[in-house]
Design a protein around this motif. Structure first.
Motif, mmCIF file in Angstrom:
data_model
loop_
_atom_site.group_PDB
_atom_site.id
_atom_site.type_symbol
_atom_site.label_atom_id
_atom_site.label_comp_id
_atom_site.label_asym_id
_atom_site.label_seq_id
_atom_site.Cartn_x
_atom_site.Cartn_y
_atom_site.Cartn_z
ATOM 1 N N ALA A 436 33.170 -20.366 28.544
ATOM 2 C CA ALA A 436 34.132 -20.065 29.610
ATOM 3 C C ALA A 436 33.663 -20.625 30.947
ATOM 4 O O ALA A 436 34.462 -21.223 31.703
ATOM 5 N N THR A 437 32.380 -20.461 31.274
ATOM 6 C CA THR A 437 31.881 -20.984 32.553
ATOM 7 C C THR A 437 31.839 -22.503 32.562
ATOM 8 O O THR A 437 32.017 -23.135 33.623
ATOM 9 N N ARG A 438 31.654 -23.137 31.404
ATOM 10 C CA ARG A 438 31.670 -24.596 31.359
ATOM 11 C C ARG A 438 33.061 -25.123 31.680
ATOM 12 O O ARG A 438 33.220 -26.080 32.443
ATOM 13 N N VAL A 439 34.071 -24.484 31.115
ATOM 14 C CA VAL A 439 35.440 -24.898 31.405
ATOM 15 C C VAL A 439 35.762 -24.689 32.878
ATOM 16 O O VAL A 439 36.376 -25.557 33.533
ATOM 17 N N THR A 440 35.319 -23.563 33.435
ATOM 18 C CA THR A 440 35.568 -23.300 34.853
ATOM 19 C C THR A 440 34.910 -24.347 35.733
ATOM 20 O O THR A 440 35.505 -24.854 36.697
ATOM 21 N N SER A 475 30.598 -22.024 40.414
ATOM 22 C CA SER A 475 30.824 -22.264 38.985
ATOM 23 C C SER A 475 29.600 -22.895 38.334
ATOM 24 O O SER A 475 29.276 -22.592 37.178
ATOM 25 N N GLN A 476 28.906 -23.790 39.054
ATOM 26 C CA GLN A 476 27.680 -24.372 38.505
ATOM 27 C C GLN A 476 26.600 -23.303 38.299
ATOM 28 O O GLN A 476 25.916 -23.272 37.275
ATOM 29 N N LEU A 477 26.458 -22.436 39.304
ATOM 30 C CA LEU A 477 25.477 -21.356 39.187
ATOM 31 C C LEU A 477 25.831 -20.414 38.044
ATOM 32 O O LEU A 477 24.954 -19.971 37.291
ATOM 33 N N GLU A 478 27.102 -20.099 37.905
ATOM 34 C CA GLU A 478 27.530 -19.187 36.850
ATOM 35 C C GLU A 478 27.324 -19.802 35.465
ATOM 36 O O GLU A 478 26.959 -19.095 34.518
#
Length: 516
Positions: A436-440, A475-478
């Motif tokens: 999910a975070t990769r898509v974001t 988003s990168q941090l997440e």
């Protein structure tokens, strides 16, 4: 270091050590680790470290583990103490004495003084047996010189005494209860040490990944700061040629300040994580200024988890705390057996047999042992305290304590299942968060590119561009944090199920289920 994919190298915490002199096994852990696991370190310089190396160093050099490793060794000494109760005992006695007796001779109206000198030598051995039997062998020689006789008299005796408990102390399991309890205490300390080692490995892995996360955050903030500074430079250039109003510079400056603030915090977190990791692994030759170069990268791991029921079953079999609690319950069973004997009165059967010899010389007295002189005693010895309240209270306390320990085992099993299911849910959540975070992050990159294009053609604002850059940064941090948190959640799940050491290829005592 994961349960899938890479092959595990063996690490052994060997429990086989011996007590000096008697060949008994001492409880404890002796590390046997491949030397090629040890990374080279130069004082004050850098330490190249993989997570495998970090675990190795912690198991070799962690000071808290060194303290805990002594606990089973200390506990194991109580086994020898209890076993010594059934060791043979040698005894000897030598004494000299004089006795003067005053006799009134009424027939002649005089007083007769009789002086007797007596020298005694006695030696022998006695031994207790778990059957409640005590055997004593003794040899005794007595020299007497009295004013009533002209010559010295010598007597010699060889005897054996057997005492057998008929009621209290007659059961083997009761007499061996304290020894069995000492053995269980040693075994429990091994499980306790296994739990500590497992917690240490989990702590090392958690801290290693925290350091990886802090390092990655530092890199991301440094890159974001460079982008913000480049954006500030570009904004000033456009303001200089009149393409942008001067108010645009404020938003760009605020973005640079915000990125610099985040970088300062990330560097501080990285330094704190580095010192915490150094404290755990305690590498030889390193100090607090040693820099750590990471060899492992936070690669996503998205394989499906085993069913939670499997992890719960494994935790009931292998969780060190649960097995230790079961051992304590077994110890309570032995205490019930031991204290039950105290409710009985003491009734002992004793038999004493002896051969005696008498002569006027020391050697002839011993040669006369096959003569007519002998002695024997046969009898019963009975003892019981009135009311026997102390033994009754002790027995009742043992039964209640055993019941309490069984309830504690059941409660701990329930809590263990709860811990495992909670850890499994967290692991599953973090696994799903990775994708999910990769898509974001990918979508935020597209948003940023769109805002940059709008800004260059003059339809966008510096504030909107800064917001897009900020969203991409988050988003990168997440995304990085989701990968790291999943690794940490996996380690916690394995620790909660009691399988972390096995999955990491670390052999240690206490890897068997204790059954009540």
């Amino acid at each position: 270091m994961d349960s899938r994919g890479a092959e595990q190298r063996p690490v052994r915490l060997d429990e086989h050590a011996t007590m000096p002199g008697d060949g008994e096994r001492e409880a404890g852990l002796r590390l046997q680790l491949p030397e090629d696991w040890a990374p080279a370190v130069t004082p004050g310089r850098t330490l190249e470290l993989s997570i495998e190396n970090a675990v190795y160093l912690a198991l070799r050099h962690n000071r808290s583990l060194s303290v805990e490793q002594l606990r089973p060794l200390i506990t194991g000494t109580f086994e020898a103490t209890e076993r010594a109760l059934f060791d043979p005992v040698f005894f000897a006695e030598a004494s000299v004495g004089r006795e003067r007796v005053v006799r009134q001779l009424e027939e002649v109206g005089q007083v007769d003084l009789i002086t007797t000198d007596r020298d005694l030598l006695e030696a022998g051995a006695r031994q207790r047996f778990p059957t409640g039997t005590e055997v004593e062998l003794s040899l005794r020689s007595v020299r007497s010189d009295s004013t009533r006789v002209e010559e010295e008299q010598f007597s010699a005796r060889a005897g054996i005494t057997l005492t057998q408990a008929l009621l209290r102390g007659a059961r083997v399991e009761s007499n061996l209860a304290r020894l069995r309890q000492a053995e269980l205490d040693t075994l429990a300390s091994e499980y306790e040490l296994r739990g500590f080692a497992e917690a240490l490995v989990a702590d090392v892995e958690q801290t290693y990944w925290e350091y990886v996360l802090a390092d990655r955050r530092t890199e991301i903030f440094a890159e974001a700061l460079a982008v913000a500074e480049q954006q500030l430079s570009e904004t000033r250039s456009r303001i200089a040629v009149g393409q942008r109003p001067e108010t645009e510079e404020t938003a760009a400056l605020a973005e640079v300040a915000l990125r610099r603030q985040g970088l300062i915090n990330a560097r501080a977190q990285k330094a704190a994580a580095r010192m915490r990791l150094l404290q755990l692994i305690n590498p030889a030759g390193a100090d607090w200024n040693t820099e750590i170069v990471l060899e492992d990268t936070p690669e996503p791991m998205t394989f499906p988890l085993d069913p939670v029921d499997l992890h719960v079953r494994l935790s009931h079999q292998l969780r060190p705390e649960l097995n230790e609690a079961r051992i304590r319950a077994r110890r309570g069973e032995l205490e019930v057996i031991r204290t039950r004997q105290g409710l009985l009165p003491r009734l002992d059967l004793f038999i004493t047999l002896g051969e005696s010899g008498y002569a006027s010389a020391f050697g002839r007295a011993w040669r006369d042992l096959d003569g007519p002189g002998y002695d024997y005693r046969l009898g019963l010895r009975f003892e019981v305290p009135f009311g026997n309240r102390a033994a009754q209270a002790e027995s009742r306390r043992a039964r209640l304590t055993r019941q309490q320990s069984l309830e504690a085992v059941a409660n701990l099993a329930q809590l263990t299942a709860l811990d495992v299911q909670t850890a499994w849910l967290e692991t599953e959540r973090t696994r799903e968060q990775i994708s999910a975070t990769r898509v974001t992050r990918e979508l935020q990159e597209e948003v940023l590119r769109a805002e940059q294009a709008r800004f260059r053609v003059g339809t966008g604002t510096a504030l909107a561009l800064a917001q897009a850059q900020r969203d991409l940064l988050e988003s990168q941090l997440e995304e990085v944090e989701a990968v790291i948190r999943h690794r940490q959640a996996l380690a916690d799940l394995y620790r909660q199920s009691g399988t972390l050491l096995m999955r990491r290829g670390i052999a240690a005592p206490g890897d068997e289920e204790v059954v009540l």
